[in-house]
Design a protein around this motif. Structure first.
Motif, PDB file in Angstrom:
ATOM      1  N   THR A 171     144.963   9.328 -20.401  1.00 19.51           N
ATOM      2  CA  THR A 171     145.560   8.375 -20.693  1.00 19.51           C
ATOM      3  C   THR A 171     145.735   8.838 -21.778  1.00 19.51           C
ATOM      4  OG1 THR A 171     142.512   8.132 -21.404  1.00 19.51           O
ATOM      5  CG2 THR A 171     143.886   6.030 -20.062  1.00 19.51           C
ATOM      6  N   SER A 180     151.844   7.501 -23.177  1.00 22.05           N
ATOM      7  CA  SER A 180     152.339   7.216 -21.491  1.00 22.05           C
ATOM      8  C   SER A 180     153.243   6.075 -22.415  1.00 22.05           C
ATOM      9  CB  SER A 180     151.521   6.869 -20.908  1.00 22.05           C
ATOM     10  OG  SER A 180     150.530   5.755 -21.528  1.00 22.05           O
ATOM     11  N   GLY A 181     152.883   5.039 -23.352  1.00 25.17           N
ATOM     12  CA  GLY A 181     153.802   4.527 -23.347  1.00 25.17           C
ATOM     13  C   GLY A 181     153.009   2.710 -23.405  1.00 25.17           C
ATOM     14  N   ARG A 182     151.274   3.106 -22.103  1.00 26.46           N
ATOM     15  CA  ARG A 182     150.496   2.432 -21.634  1.00 26.46           C
ATOM     16  C   ARG A 182     149.419   2.146 -23.089  1.00 26.46           C
ATOM     17  NH1 ARG A 182     151.661   5.283 -17.151  1.00 26.46           N
ATOM     18  NH2 ARG A 182     149.505   5.925 -17.581  1.00 26.46           N
ATOM     19  N   GLY A 183     148.970   1.186 -23.275  1.00 29.22           N
ATOM     20  CA  GLY A 183     147.571   0.947 -23.907  1.00 29.22           C
ATOM     21  C   GLY A 183     146.847   0.625 -23.111  1.00 29.22           C
ATOM     22  N   GLU A 184     146.202   2.406 -23.090  1.00 31.87           N
ATOM     23  CA  GLU A 184     144.881   2.420 -21.997  1.00 31.87           C
ATOM     24  C   GLU A 184     144.229   4.231 -22.421  1.00 31.87           C
ATOM     25  OE1 GLU A 184     145.820   2.831 -18.465  1.00 31.87           O
ATOM     26  OE2 GLU A 184     146.377   0.442 -17.900  1.00 31.87           O
ATOM     27  N   THR A 212     143.888   3.676 -28.863  1.00 34.20           N
ATOM     28  CA  THR A 212     145.189   3.304 -28.259  1.00 34.20           C
ATOM     29  C   THR A 212     146.891   3.504 -28.712  1.00 34.20           C
ATOM     30  OG1 THR A 212     144.947   1.340 -28.317  1.00 34.20           O
ATOM     31  CG2 THR A 212     143.460   1.603 -26.234  1.00 34.20           C
ATOM     32  N   GLU A 215     148.438   6.477 -27.168  1.00 34.64           N
ATOM     33  CA  GLU A 215     149.589   6.142 -26.366  1.00 34.64           C
ATOM     34  C   GLU A 215     150.530   5.580 -26.014  1.00 34.64           C
ATOM     35  OE1 GLU A 215     148.665   7.724 -22.749  1.00 34.64           O
ATOM     36  OE2 GLU A 215     149.305   9.000 -24.311  1.00 34.64           O
ATOM     37  N   LEU A 216     150.585   4.502 -27.098  1.00 37.78           N
ATOM     38  CA  LEU A 216     151.459   3.435 -27.581  1.00 37.78           C
ATOM     39  C   LEU A 216     152.413   4.624 -28.540  1.00 37.78           C
ATOM     40  CD1 LEU A 216     150.025   0.056 -28.295  1.00 37.78           C
ATOM     41  CD2 LEU A 216     151.273   0.977 -26.268  1.00 37.78           C
ATOM     42  N   ILE A 245     142.027  -1.002 -23.012  1.00 42.21           N
ATOM     43  CA  ILE A 245     143.224  -1.978 -23.268  1.00 42.21           C
ATOM     44  C   ILE A 245     143.748  -3.061 -24.644  1.00 42.21           C
ATOM     45  CG2 ILE A 245     144.282  -3.392 -22.018  1.00 42.21           C
ATOM     46  CD1 ILE A 245     141.636  -2.424 -19.386  1.00 42.21           C
ATOM     47  N   THR A 246     145.254  -2.662 -25.133  1.00 44.30           N
ATOM     48  CA  THR A 246     145.473  -3.149 -25.760  1.00 44.30           C
ATOM     49  C   THR A 246     146.807  -3.549 -25.161  1.00 44.30           C
ATOM     50  OG1 THR A 246     144.742  -1.766 -27.942  1.00 44.30           O
ATOM     51  CG2 THR A 246     147.169  -3.155 -27.771  1.00 44.30           C
ATOM     52  N   ALA A 247     147.046  -4.684 -25.029  1.00 42.88           N
ATOM     53  CA  ALA A 247     148.211  -5.754 -24.393  1.00 42.88           C
ATOM     54  C   ALA A 247     148.883  -6.106 -25.465  1.00 42.88           C
ATOM     55  CB  ALA A 247     147.528  -6.882 -23.645  1.00 42.88           C
TER      56      ALA A 247
END
Length: 279
Positions: A171, A180-184, A212, A215-216, A245-247
């Motif tokens: 992360t 990563s493009g993941r919201g973690e 987060t 990472e986005l 976590i961000t969704a």
């Protein structure tokens, strides 16, 4: 905070969140520059300051749920917390607090407003029925600390020097220009001076990790608009595991959902915040 506790015996966190009673419902504080992220003080640190003042105002010792709305950035220096009891019951009590600082014209400006319910975590039952699981993370020694920063351990934000953060390598691609493009965001968490976590420090810990948004693929400031924390248990000694976590990032705002797990694999705190995402 009791005058019987000398400054020399306090941890850095306790010293920097100390409040001094001026009159009933009014506490004077000195906000420390040690908890700054850039030019502003961290929202979790400020929540802990307000939470300590409320804990000295209400008859119950521990925050169960606390919600803060952040009106403007707080800066290091003098401040005052004005608290009010809304309701007192046998097992729970509720109240509100505002954190104020002097503005440029010398008038008081409210920086944060808090509404909270307190109880006694030592009286809660040990009945646990949950589908939640601790985050899967590498051991602490395999995670990245400030000492792994190519620019050196002193290059990060001032608050980072007060923490022992070990970021999950999965992360922290953002740190090397490869988000990563993941919201973690996940990390092992502790205070740098070794102080064990308690309910009050959990209020800071829910807002202590890098956002987060990094990472986005965003790199700007991510100021908190609103933050609600639930303290579920008194944490066991030892490092914590924090998962964020961000969704949904939309319209320039994002949410962050946080879980904090203690060394006994108990979910000891949860939070959700709404923050503004700035590119």
């Amino acid at each position: 905070m009791s005058d019987t506790c000398t400054e020399a015996t306090l941890s850095e966190f306790d010293r920097d969140t100390a409040v001094r009673l001026r009159e009933p419902g009014v506490h004077d504080v000195h906000l420390s520059a040690g908890w700054a992220i850039g030019h502003a003080l961290n929202g979790g640190y400020l929540l802990a300051v307000a939470g300590r003042a409320l804990g000295e105002t209400l008859p119950h010792p521990d925050p169960f749920t606390i919600t803060a709305h952040y009106f403007s950035a707080s800066t290091p220096g003098p401040a005052v917390v004005r608290s009010e009891t809304a309701r007192t019951g046998r097992t729970l009590s509720s109240g509100s607090a505002g954190l104020f600082q002097a503005g440029p014209d010398g008038r008081e400006v409210e920086r944060i407003r808090v509404l909270a319910t307190y109880g006694d975590l030592d009286t809660v039952t040990d009945d646990v029925r949950t589908s939640a699981r601790p985050p899967a993370m590498p051991p602490r020694e395999q995670c990245f600390s400030a000492h792994d920063n190519p620019a050196g351990p002193e290059a990060g934000p001032e608050m980072g020097k007060r923490l022992d953060l070990r970021l999950d390598p999965a992360t922290c691609g953002w740190a090397v220009g490869a988000p990563s493009g993941r919201g973690e965001m996940r990390a092992w968490f502790g205070l740098a001076d070794g102080r064990d976590a308690d309910p009050l420090s959990l209020l800071m810990a829910v807002d202590a990790l890098p956002p987060t948004a990094f990472e986005l693929g965003l790199s700007g400031w991510v100021p908190t608009v609103e933050l609600t924390a639930h303290v579920r248990a008194r944490p066991a000694p030892g490092p914590l595991r924090v998962s964020v976590i961000t969704a949904n990032l939309a319209g320039g705002f994002l949410e962050e959902d946080v879980e904090i797990w203690d060394s006994a694999d108990r979910l000891v705190a949860q939070s959700r915040q709404l923050a503004r995402a700035k590119a």
